[in-house]
Scaffold this motif. Structure first.
Motif, PDB file in Angstrom:
ATOM      1  N   LEU A 288      12.952 -37.708 -45.133  1.00  0.00           N
ATOM      2  CA  LEU A 288      13.089 -36.784 -44.001  1.00  0.00           C
ATOM      3  C   LEU A 288      11.809 -35.982 -43.786  1.00  0.00           C
ATOM      4  O   LEU A 288      11.385 -35.765 -42.648  1.00  0.00           O
ATOM      5  N   LEU A 289      11.184 -35.560 -44.877  1.00  0.00           N
ATOM      6  CA  LEU A 289       9.924 -34.838 -44.753  1.00  0.00           C
ATOM      7  C   LEU A 289       8.828 -35.744 -44.197  1.00  0.00           C
ATOM      8  O   LEU A 289       7.986 -35.314 -43.403  1.00  0.00           O
ATOM      9  N   LYS A 384      18.037 -29.268 -43.972  1.00  0.00           N
ATOM     10  CA  LYS A 384      18.608 -27.996 -44.418  1.00  0.00           C
ATOM     11  C   LYS A 384      20.051 -28.160 -44.873  1.00  0.00           C
ATOM     12  O   LYS A 384      20.499 -27.514 -45.837  1.00  0.00           O
ATOM     13  N   ALA A 385      20.802 -29.018 -44.188  1.00  0.00           N
ATOM     14  CA  ALA A 385      22.212 -29.207 -44.526  1.00  0.00           C
ATOM     15  C   ALA A 385      22.408 -29.865 -45.885  1.00  0.00           C
ATOM     16  O   ALA A 385      23.432 -29.662 -46.546  1.00  0.00           O
ATOM     17  N   ARG A 386      21.409 -30.638 -46.337  1.00  0.00           N
ATOM     18  CA  ARG A 386      21.614 -31.410 -47.569  1.00  0.00           C
ATOM     19  C   ARG A 386      20.669 -31.029 -48.702  1.00  0.00           C
ATOM     20  O   ARG A 386      21.008 -31.208 -49.876  1.00  0.00           O
ATOM     21  N   PHE A 387      19.474 -30.533 -48.364  1.00  0.00           N
ATOM     22  CA  PHE A 387      18.460 -30.358 -49.409  1.00  0.00           C
ATOM     23  C   PHE A 387      17.848 -28.957 -49.435  1.00  0.00           C
ATOM     24  O   PHE A 387      16.748 -28.779 -49.943  1.00  0.00           O
ATOM     25  N   ALA A 388      18.549 -27.978 -48.893  1.00  0.00           N
ATOM     26  CA  ALA A 388      17.998 -26.621 -48.828  1.00  0.00           C
ATOM     27  C   ALA A 388      17.680 -26.065 -50.209  1.00  0.00           C
ATOM     28  O   ALA A 388      16.743 -25.273 -50.374  1.00  0.00           O
ATOM     29  N   ASP A 389      18.443 -26.466 -51.220  1.00  0.00           N
ATOM     30  CA  ASP A 389      18.232 -25.954 -52.574  1.00  0.00           C
ATOM     31  C   ASP A 389      17.147 -26.721 -53.331  1.00  0.00           C
ATOM     32  O   ASP A 389      16.735 -26.305 -54.420  1.00  0.00           O
ATOM     33  N   TYR A 393      12.083 -26.455 -46.543  1.00  0.00           N
ATOM     34  CA  TYR A 393      11.691 -27.503 -45.606  1.00  0.00           C
ATOM     35  C   TYR A 393      10.231 -27.368 -45.178  1.00  0.00           C
ATOM     36  O   TYR A 393       9.471 -28.346 -45.203  1.00  0.00           O
ATOM     37  N   PHE A 394       9.833 -26.169 -44.784  1.00  0.00           N
ATOM     38  CA  PHE A 394       8.478 -25.984 -44.272  1.00  0.00           C
ATOM     39  C   PHE A 394       7.433 -26.115 -45.380  1.00  0.00           C
ATOM     40  O   PHE A 394       6.326 -26.604 -45.144  1.00  0.00           O
ATOM     41  N   ASP A 395       7.791 -25.712 -46.603  1.00  0.00           N
ATOM     42  CA  ASP A 395       6.884 -25.931 -47.732  1.00  0.00           C
ATOM     43  C   ASP A 395       6.714 -27.426 -47.990  1.00  0.00           C
ATOM     44  O   ASP A 395       5.598 -27.905 -48.240  1.00  0.00           O
ATOM     45  N   GLY A 396       7.826 -28.150 -47.929  1.00  0.00           N
ATOM     46  CA  GLY A 396       7.762 -29.594 -48.152  1.00  0.00           C
ATOM     47  C   GLY A 396       6.978 -30.303 -47.072  1.00  0.00           C
ATOM     48  O   GLY A 396       6.196 -31.218 -47.355  1.00  0.00           O
ATOM     49  N   LEU A 397       7.170 -29.877 -45.816  1.00  0.00           N
ATOM     50  CA  LEU A 397       6.441 -30.497 -44.709  1.00  0.00           C
ATOM     51  C   LEU A 397       4.942 -30.239 -44.852  1.00  0.00           C
ATOM     52  O   LEU A 397       4.127 -31.151 -44.661  1.00  0.00           O
ATOM     53  N   SER A 398       4.564 -29.013 -45.205  1.00  0.00           N
ATOM     54  CA  SER A 398       3.140 -28.694 -45.405  1.00  0.00           C
ATOM     55  C   SER A 398       2.557 -29.529 -46.541  1.00  0.00           C
ATOM     56  O   SER A 398       1.412 -30.003 -46.453  1.00  0.00           O
ATOM     57  N   ARG A 399       3.341 -29.727 -47.579  1.00  0.00           N
ATOM     58  CA  ARG A 399       2.874 -30.534 -48.715  1.00  0.00           C
ATOM     59  C   ARG A 399       2.588 -31.969 -48.282  1.00  0.00           C
ATOM     60  O   ARG A 399       1.533 -32.543 -48.622  1.00  0.00           O
TER      61      ARG A 399
END
Length: 409
Positions: A288-289, A384-389, A393-399
């Motif tokens: 997803l990312l 967000k619905a499945r992997f928020a913990d 999301y935005f940290d992962g996308l930036s990575r």
């Protein structure tokens, strides 16, 4: 690939950047109806703006919403009336259905949950799949085991396909060798498959190949990717746009494969937005990312957000947010449409803008059933619905974007 051009920021001082006045404003709140899974009963309660989830629909009706008089308007009038929004649905398989989106009614423009919702017409066999949770007042939420109208077309042969009004046959010009060149022979087009009837595809010649046969190519002049084919190649062949003559239309076929996995997913699910949602819910967090990064990079390939195009009025440049919304919409139309817009000039983007504005104002998409999916929002909500913990999301996308930039260096 993400490309940053900091130096270009210096050249924007003379161009006033303001918001795009054609973008619709904030929508009003509405009453909502919550549906328990597996039932058709409804409970109405007064709420603010509802946000849909990927697991349960929160249908919204407009029967008691204050605003302009939208109920009873035809589709054209509804789409051109400020504050009104047409509702379209994809029919399920019932007697007399058509695979094309059906106009179901006009409601006051309001915020709706992003969850696709099934709606039935009481005392009727009609069942429709809606793009979101807003339901016209004369329909009600329900469940159904039916398949979508026209799904049977996918297995038909050429003769059966041609005889069914709900089906559309796909033909392609095979690639042949002629005079030491690879050519598209439009005089010998072959049947590539049968699909359900759908709205017109982008005006382009699309090169496709059957799955697992990348060396067998066909040029499809309709711009549509036929079923059971992989959009491994989608470079338009300019000479192939000429009218067929007694001799083969021959042009060197340029093979350009996109590195964005996103476009393969869109080709697999388009024009069914619900199918796209289902596919996304099957993916893991990293996938997803990666798709989210594809949206960012492919949008920047069209135009980086801080270089907003000069509006057709000549009075202002589009803001970063408006530019990002436009380029994201272009990406969501699919690879063929996106390729034609990569590196587009201001004039070319402004030629695209009217269609974008019509849909933003409540109109329907030419390439999706109903409206074009908001890829950024859809990917964010799914993650967000499945992997928020797991990871922000935005940290992962930036990575992921930083990793891609490092690979390109």
């Amino acid at each position: 690939m993400r490309i940053l051009y900091p130096s270009l920021l210096l050249g924007l001082a003379a161009c006033q950047i303001i918001g795009d006045p054609k973008d619709p404003g904030n929508d009003s709140a509405s009453d909502s109806t919550t549906v328990e899974p597996g039932t058709t009963s409804t409970t109405t309660e007064s709420t603010g703006t509802s946000e849909g989830s990927l697991t349960e629909a929160l249908p919204t009706t407009a029967a008691t919403t204050e605003g302009p008089a939208c109920d009873g308007l035809d589709e054209l009038t509804c789409g051109s009336t400020t504050g009104c929004r047409p509702i379209l649905g994809t029919p399920f398989e019932f007697p007399g259905c058509s695979p094309l989106p059906a106009y179901l009614g006009c409601i006051v423009q309001t915020d709706c949950g992003a969850t696709p919702t099934i709606a039935c017409r009481p005392d009727s066999l009609e069942v429709y799949l809606l793009d979101d949770t807003c339901i016209p007042s004369d329909l009600e939420p329900c469940t159904s085991m039916l398949t979508l109208c026209g799904e049977a077309c996918l297995g038909f042969d050429e003769q059966t396909c041609a005889a069914d009004p709900n089906c559309s046959a796909h033909f392609g010009a095979p690639h042949v060798e002629q005079d030491m060149m690879l050519c598209a022979d439009f005089d010998s087009q072959q049947f590539l498959g049968c699909d359900k009837l759908q709205t017109p595809c982008p005006p382009a010649v699309v090169t496709v190949c059957p799955i697992d046969q990348p060396d067998v190519g066909f040029d499809v002049s309709s711009g549509c990717v036929p079923p059971a084919s992989s959009p491994a190649w989608t470079a338009p062949s300019p000479s192939a746009r000429k009218a067929p003559s007694s001799t083969a239309v021959c042009a060197t076929v340029v093979v350009v494969a996109s590195s964005y996995r996103l476009f393969a997913l869109l080709a697999e699910t388009q024009p069914d937005g619900a199918a796209l949602v289902r596919r996304l819910t099957d993916l893991d967090a990293e996938s997803l990312l990666g798709l989210s990064a594809d949206v960012v990079d492919a949008s920047a390939d069209v135009r980086v957000s801080w270089e907003g195009p000069l509006d057709s009025s000549g009075d202002y440049c589009w803001s970063e947010d408006s530019t990002e919304d436009l380029t994201g919409w272009i990406v969501a139309q699919g690879e063929a449409y996106w390729r034609a817009a990569v590196g587009a000039s201001d004039e070319q983007l402004m030629a695209i803008a009217p269609e974008y504005h019509r849909e933003r104002g409540g109109g329907t998409s030419s390439r999706w059933n109903g409206r074009t999916p908001d890829l950024r929002g859809l990917l964010f909500r799914t993650y967000k619905a499945r992997f928020a913990d797991l990871e922000n999301y935005f940290d992962g996308l930036s990575r992921v974007l930083d990793e891609r930039a490092s690979e390109d260096d």
